[in-house]
Design a protein around this motif. Structure first.
Motif, PDB file in Angstrom:
ATOM      1  N   MET A 189       0.957  -1.458   0.037  1.00  0.00           N
ATOM      2  CA  MET A 189       0.028   0.052  -0.167  1.00  0.00           C
ATOM      3  C   MET A 189       0.655   1.146   0.034  1.00  0.00           C
ATOM      4  O   MET A 189       0.414   2.235  -0.003  1.00  0.00           O
ATOM      5  N   TRP A 190       2.265   1.026   0.077  1.00  0.00           N
ATOM      6  CA  TRP A 190       3.110   2.177   0.255  1.00  0.00           C
ATOM      7  C   TRP A 190       4.321   1.994  -0.757  1.00  0.00           C
ATOM      8  O   TRP A 190       4.415   0.749  -1.127  1.00  0.00           O
ATOM      9  N   SER A 191       4.971   3.129  -1.093  1.00  0.00           N
ATOM     10  CA  SER A 191       6.184   2.899  -2.015  1.00  0.00           C
ATOM     11  C   SER A 191       7.362   3.054  -1.320  1.00  0.00           C
ATOM     12  O   SER A 191       7.337   3.990  -0.478  1.00  0.00           O
ATOM     13  N   PRO A 192       8.408   2.403  -1.801  1.00  0.00           N
ATOM     14  CA  PRO A 192       9.523   2.660  -1.258  1.00  0.00           C
ATOM     15  C   PRO A 192      10.249   4.052  -1.278  1.00  0.00           C
ATOM     16  O   PRO A 192      10.956   4.451  -0.200  1.00  0.00           O
ATOM     17  N   GLU A 193       9.792   5.005  -2.149  1.00  0.00           N
ATOM     18  CA  GLU A 193      10.187   6.304  -2.174  1.00  0.00           C
ATOM     19  C   GLU A 193       9.988   7.136  -0.873  1.00  0.00           C
ATOM     20  O   GLU A 193      10.606   8.061  -0.893  1.00  0.00           O
ATOM     21  N   ILE A 194       8.752   6.873  -0.447  1.00  0.00           N
ATOM     22  CA  ILE A 194       8.543   7.669   0.878  1.00  0.00           C
ATOM     23  C   ILE A 194       9.431   7.500   2.025  1.00  0.00           C
ATOM     24  O   ILE A 194       9.179   8.212   3.141  1.00  0.00           O
ATOM     25  N   LEU A 195      10.203   6.316   1.943  1.00  0.00           N
ATOM     26  CA  LEU A 195      11.118   6.117   3.124  1.00  0.00           C
ATOM     27  C   LEU A 195      12.550   6.701   3.080  1.00  0.00           C
ATOM     28  O   LEU A 195      12.895   6.814   3.914  1.00  0.00           O
ATOM     29  N   LYS A 196      12.422   7.340   1.640  1.00  0.00           N
ATOM     30  CA  LYS A 196      13.801   8.194   1.437  1.00  0.00           C
ATOM     31  C   LYS A 196      15.139   7.310   1.571  1.00  0.00           C
ATOM     32  O   LYS A 196      15.343   6.365   1.405  1.00  0.00           O
TER      33      LYS A 196
END
Length: 274
Positions: free
Chosen positions: A206-213
């Motif tokens: 439900m979330w993408s790795p990009e938001i983890l920075k």
């Protein structure tokens, strides 16, 4: 069942298998597990008007509801997020179902295992095929979403059938390994059920790795993320990273090696554990 076993001759007699070739003979017995898997789906939706297409409807409802909510919470463009979420949920449902149902693959088929000599892998392939058909019934939701947002098929979509084939095989080795272990240790199924729920939140579904920075390594070292990406990337037009394919193939080799080890060592003991 007896008729299916006696008439299915594809070069190897399914009744004349050994612990060494159980996996191979079981995978080749497509007529048996294909018929049984489809029979399970028909029985589940017997007397239903739209039958297996309930899978399609339930997937569409889940994607739209969750997509509308989480696209706002995660500050994602809904036209990109909905297809992303749809593929992730569909693939995860298959993997999660194979983990949970794989634990019971031999326990639930104990009455057949004790009466009919067919490869144990057939019982796992039956479950894998049943869940794979469910996955295929959910794919139209993804196609409709993409077309609705003006995203048309590209040449990269030719990789999708390969990714689906790998996904099916991942379900087989996972079901075989868990089936053997759970037949011996009955405390494993509830552990796996809870583990699947926990891992879901650590996997970019439900979330993408990009938001983890700078913490994107949480996804990069998660093999389940790479299994999903082999299908999600070519379907949604995301960048295709060959590392995901390397992870998928590498895990497949390791998984089947582990399943083969368990079969060679414990295959003949499984009927006594049931």
């Amino acid at each position: 069942m007896v008729e299916l076993v006696s008439t299915n001759r594809t070069g190897d007699d399914v009744a004349a298998h050994t612990p060494v070739d159980d996996l191979l003979v079981g995978l080749k017995a497509t007529r048996i597990w294909g018929t049984l898997g489809w029979h399970d789906i028909r029985q589940r939706y017997r007397r239903s008007i739209i039958g297996p297409f309930w899978f399609t409807l339930s997937t569409a409802i889940m994607v739209i509801v969750l997509g509308a909510l989480y696209s706002t919470l995660l500050h994602q463009e809904i036209s990109n997020y909905l297809p992303y979420l749809a593929v992730g949920l569909v693939v995860w449902q298959y993997l999660g179902s194979m983990a949970n149902e794989g634990c019971m693959s031999f326990i639930g088929s104990a009455y057949l295992i004790k009466q009919i000599r067919i490869p144990l892998t057939v019982h796992v392939c039956r479950i894998a095929w049943r869940n794979f058909v469910i996955l295929l019934h959910s794919l139209p939701v993804i196609i409709v979403l993409m077309v609705s947002f003006g995203k048309w098929p590209t040449v990269e979509m030719l990789l999708v059938p390969i990714g689906l084939a790998l996904l099916f095989l991942h379900g087989v080795w996972l079901g075989v390994a868990l089936g053997v272990l759970c037949a011996r240790f009955r405390d494993i199924p509830p552990i796996v059920t809870n583990l699947v729920q926990v891992v879901f939140f650590f996997t970019p579904v439900m979330w993408s790795p990009e938001i983890l920075k700078n913490r994107a390594w949480v996804a990069e070292y998660n093999p389940l993320y790479h299994l999903i990406e082999t299908i999600r990337a070519p379907l949604t037009g995301r960048p295709i990273y060959w590392e995901s394919w390397a992870w998928s193939v590498g895990l497949l080799v390791v998984g089947f090696a582990f399943a083969q080890y368990l079969m060679r060592k414990y295959r003949d003991r499984v009927p006594y554990w049931l």
